[in-house]
Design a protein around this motif. Structure first.
Motif, short mmCIF file in Angstrom:
data_model
loop_
_atom_site.label_atom_id
_atom_site.label_comp_id
_atom_site.label_asym_id
_atom_site.label_seq_id
_atom_site.Cartn_x
_atom_site.Cartn_y
_atom_site.Cartn_z
N GLU A 307 0.86 -1.18 0.00
CA GLU A 307 0.00 0.00 0.00
C GLU A 307 0.90 1.23 0.00
OE1 GLU A 307 -3.27 0.37 -0.14
OE2 GLU A 307 -3.81 -1.75 -0.11
N PRO A 308 0.40 2.37 -0.47
CA PRO A 308 1.30 3.52 -0.70
C PRO A 308 1.72 4.32 0.52
CG PRO A 308 -0.92 3.99 -1.52
CD PRO A 308 -0.92 2.56 -1.08
N GLY A 309 1.10 4.07 1.68
CA GLY A 309 1.46 4.89 2.84
C GLY A 309 2.55 4.25 3.68
N THR A 310 3.41 5.07 4.23
CA THR A 310 4.41 4.74 5.25
C THR A 310 5.36 3.60 4.85
OG1 THR A 310 4.75 4.52 7.63
CG2 THR A 310 2.89 3.28 6.69
N TYR A 311 6.17 3.15 5.81
CA TYR A 311 7.22 2.18 5.47
C TYR A 311 6.97 0.82 6.12
CZ TYR A 311 8.98 4.21 9.91
OH TYR A 311 9.11 4.69 11.20
N LEU A 312 5.71 0.55 6.45
CA LEU A 312 5.39 -0.68 7.16
C LEU A 312 4.70 -1.66 6.21
CD1 LEU A 312 4.05 1.31 10.19
CD2 LEU A 312 6.27 0.13 10.06
N ALA A 313 5.12 -2.93 6.27
CA ALA A 313 4.51 -3.96 5.43
C ALA A 313 3.72 -4.91 6.33
CB ALA A 313 5.59 -4.72 4.67
N TRP A 314 2.49 -5.17 5.97
CA TRP A 314 1.57 -5.97 6.79
C TRP A 314 1.41 -7.29 6.06
CZ3 TRP A 314 0.11 -6.49 11.44
CH2 TRP A 314 -1.15 -6.92 11.82
N VAL A 315 1.96 -8.36 6.63
CA VAL A 315 2.12 -9.61 5.90
C VAL A 315 1.32 -10.73 6.57
CG1 VAL A 315 3.80 -11.30 5.04
CG2 VAL A 315 4.42 -8.88 5.17
N ASP A 316 0.48 -11.38 5.77
CA ASP A 316 -0.37 -12.48 6.25
C ASP A 316 0.39 -13.80 6.08
OD1 ASP A 316 -2.30 -14.34 6.79
OD2 ASP A 316 -3.68 -13.71 5.20
N CYS A 317 0.67 -14.45 7.21
CA CYS A 317 1.45 -15.69 7.17
C CYS A 317 0.58 -16.94 7.38
CB CYS A 317 2.54 -15.65 8.25
SG CYS A 317 3.67 -14.26 8.05
N THR A 318 -0.74 -16.77 7.33
CA THR A 318 -1.66 -17.87 7.65
C THR A 318 -1.30 -19.15 6.89
OG1 THR A 318 -3.38 -16.20 7.87
CG2 THR A 318 -4.10 -18.51 7.78
N ARG A 319 -1.01 -18.99 5.59
CA ARG A 319 -0.82 -20.20 4.78
C ARG A 319 0.54 -20.87 4.99
NH1 ARG A 319 -2.50 -19.29 -1.29
NH2 ARG A 319 -1.04 -17.57 -1.05
N LEU A 320 1.37 -20.27 5.86
CA LEU A 320 2.66 -20.91 6.14
C LEU A 320 2.51 -22.03 7.16
CD1 LEU A 320 5.00 -17.75 6.30
CD2 LEU A 320 4.46 -19.22 4.34
N GLY A 321 1.36 -22.09 7.83
CA GLY A 321 1.09 -23.19 8.75
C GLY A 321 1.91 -23.13 10.03
N LEU A 322 2.23 -21.94 10.50
CA LEU A 322 3.02 -21.80 11.74
C LEU A 322 2.07 -21.50 12.89
CD1 LEU A 322 5.73 -19.44 10.23
CD2 LEU A 322 6.02 -21.89 10.74
N GLU A 323 2.39 -21.99 14.07
CA GLU A 323 1.51 -21.71 15.20
C GLU A 323 1.56 -20.21 15.55
OE1 GLU A 323 2.05 -24.28 18.59
OE2 GLU A 323 0.96 -22.79 19.80
N ASP A 324 2.79 -19.67 15.58
CA ASP A 324 2.96 -18.26 15.94
C ASP A 324 4.08 -17.69 15.05
OD1 ASP A 324 3.75 -15.85 17.02
OD2 ASP A 324 3.57 -16.52 19.11
N PRO A 325 3.72 -17.10 13.91
CA PRO A 325 4.75 -16.66 12.96
C PRO A 325 5.79 -15.72 13.58
CG PRO A 325 2.59 -16.54 11.95
CD PRO A 325 2.37 -16.88 13.40
N TYR A 326 5.35 -14.76 14.39
CA TYR A 326 6.31 -13.83 15.02
C TYR A 326 7.35 -14.62 15.82
CZ TYR A 326 8.15 -11.20 18.94
OH TYR A 326 8.98 -10.70 19.89
N ALA A 327 6.87 -15.53 16.70
CA ALA A 327 7.78 -16.29 17.56
C ALA A 327 8.66 -17.22 16.73
CB ALA A 327 6.99 -17.08 18.60
N HIS A 328 8.07 -17.80 15.69
CA HIS A 328 8.85 -18.72 14.85
C HIS A 328 10.00 -17.97 14.15
CE1 HIS A 328 9.82 -21.88 11.98
NE2 HIS A 328 9.92 -20.87 11.10
N PHE A 329 9.68 -16.83 13.53
CA PHE A 329 10.73 -16.11 12.80
C PHE A 329 11.81 -15.59 13.75
CE2 PHE A 329 7.20 -15.36 9.59
CZ PHE A 329 7.66 -16.36 8.75
N LEU A 330 11.40 -15.27 14.97
CA LEU A 330 12.38 -14.79 15.94
C LEU A 330 13.29 -15.93 16.40
CD1 LEU A 330 13.47 -12.54 17.72
CD2 LEU A 330 11.69 -13.08 19.40
N THR A 331 12.70 -17.03 16.80
CA THR A 331 13.54 -18.08 17.39
C THR A 331 14.25 -18.90 16.31
OG1 THR A 331 11.55 -19.40 17.60
CG2 THR A 331 12.34 -18.36 19.59
#
Ligand SMILES: Cc1ncc(COP(=O)(O)O)c(C=O)c1O
Length: 377
Positions: A307-331
């Motif tokens: 989307e054209p505003g600001t520098y933030l990307a909002w990403v849907d990870c539902t189809r990756l099948g992870l229980e908690d995408p934030y925690a998974h990508f971090l750990t």
């Protein structure tokens, strides 16, 4: 020379939240700080103040005048001097406006998913949050907003424009419709426009107060996001031509809490940083295209619509099948994003990625996401 070209080693010298929260092997692409060097004119204004030991209280209308000049040049928005007043930081200003214009027990509407402090500021001060979901395309849902405004306890609507985290830039038609609904239901419109200058080339930001129907609105803003000046606390209240009463109800302290160095830094950014923010926006637009291509190639299951505003990307990870995408990508990936659940309870499967980073950093982050999925497989 690009704006987002600092090296990771340089950035790791920073003592700020973004760079200190996680271990040194984690790439931080989370909280809304920019990996940019300081605009030289801001640096010069602060250096001059420090050279003179000029560390007292702010004086005068320089900051408000610099905002008015920027709004006129950039958006054709002509504001009278008395419409713009100085405050503390933006979220403090939001809180002060909501306290002045609503009563304990009232409901305040926010459109979700949204910047987490919007929940806190509407829920934590004897008011309650009335969340209204954005549409699947990230647009304002006018029917749902009308239904919420019709609730007897709802007295205010806190709008984010452009919207954090989706990057949605509201159109003049949408803002007009929302403003008309607010007037019809006696709902105070409060708009946070802190991201207003960071817009992809080719898209035009519409300031709320350019909309004739929105003159009862109070806008809060600052140069804090667009020029990465969160360290220098300062903010502005901008009253619509029919909103002076709302600003007059603010407690006097609300108008006195600007930091002097904050006002100096934000003023310099607004006066001398218009080309800089345009260059930053062009680089960020390229980063959005880079992220789109990287996700397509390496994580086709992730869904991202730039989307054209600001520098933030909002990403849907539902189809990756992870229980908690934030925690998974971090750990497993050693890369830190903002967890979607902080923006709404329904968005646990989403992450917000901060693209105010170098292309190298963004590329490495997506490569780490992809590698972490291979580990999980
Ligand atoms: C929409 C929005 N409002 C306000 C802020 C914070 O502004 P301040 O530090 O002036 O309170 C942010 C920071 O990310 C933001 O995204």
């Amino acid at each position: 020379m690009t704006i987002f070209s600092l090296t990771e080693a340089e950035l790791r010298q920073r003592r700020s939240l973004k760079w200190q929260t996680y271990d040194a092997d984690v790439l931080p692409l989370w909280v809304a700080e920019m990996d940019s060097a300081m605009l030289p004119a801001v640096r010069a204004s602060l250096d001059a103040a420090l050279d003179h030991g000029d560390t007292g209280y702010p004086f005068g209308d320089d900051y408000a005048d610099a905002y008015r000049a920027s709004a006129a040049a950039r958006w054709g928005l002509d504001l009278a001097a008395q419409q713009v007043r100085r405050g503390g930081d933006v979220m403090n200003a939001v809180l002060c406006v909501l306290e002045a214009t609503t009563n304990p027990g009232d409901g305040i509407v926010i459109t979700t998913p949204v910047y987490p402090p919007f929940w806190q500021v509407t829920n934590g001060y004897r008011r309650h949050t009335v969340p209204v979901a954005l549409t699947a395309e990230g647009r304002l849902d006018l029917d749902a907003l009308a239904a919420a405004f019709a609730e007897p306890d709802v007295t205010a609507f806190l709008l984010c424009s452009p919207h954090n985290p989706t990057g949605t830039v509201h159109t003049a038609q949408e803002l007009t419709a929302v403003a008309e609904l607010c007037v019809a239901h006696g709902v105070q419109l409060v708009v946070d426009e802190i991201h207003a200058w960071l817009i992809d080339p080719g898209t035009t930001f519409v300031p709320t107060l350019a909309v004739p129907a929105a003159q009862r609105a109070v806008v809060v803003t600052s140069a804090g996001k667009s020029w990465n000046l969160a360290a220098f606390k300062a903010g502005l209240y901008i009253a619509g031509s029919e909103a002076d009463g709302a600003v007059r109800r603010l407690p006097p302290l609300a108008l006195q809490s600007t930091g002097h160095l904050g006002a100096i830094a934000h003023t310099a950014a607004l006066r001398h940083g218009q080309d800089w923010v345009d260059q930053a926006s062009a680089e960020i637009a390229a980063h959005k295209r880079l992220l789109t291509d990287l996700l397509h190639a390496l994580l086709p299951g992730a869904r991202y619509r730039a989307e054209p505003g600001t520098y933030l990307a909002w990403v849907d990870c539902t189809r990756l099948g992870l229980e908690d995408p934030y925690a998974h990508f971090l750990t497993a990936g050693r890369v830190a994003f903002s967890p979607g659940r902080n923006f709404s309870p329904e968005h646990r499967q989403w992450v917000r990625i901060n693209l105010a980073a170098s292309p190298t950093m963004i590329t490495r982050a997506v490569e780490r996401m992809a590698a972490s999925l291979r580990l999980a497989a």
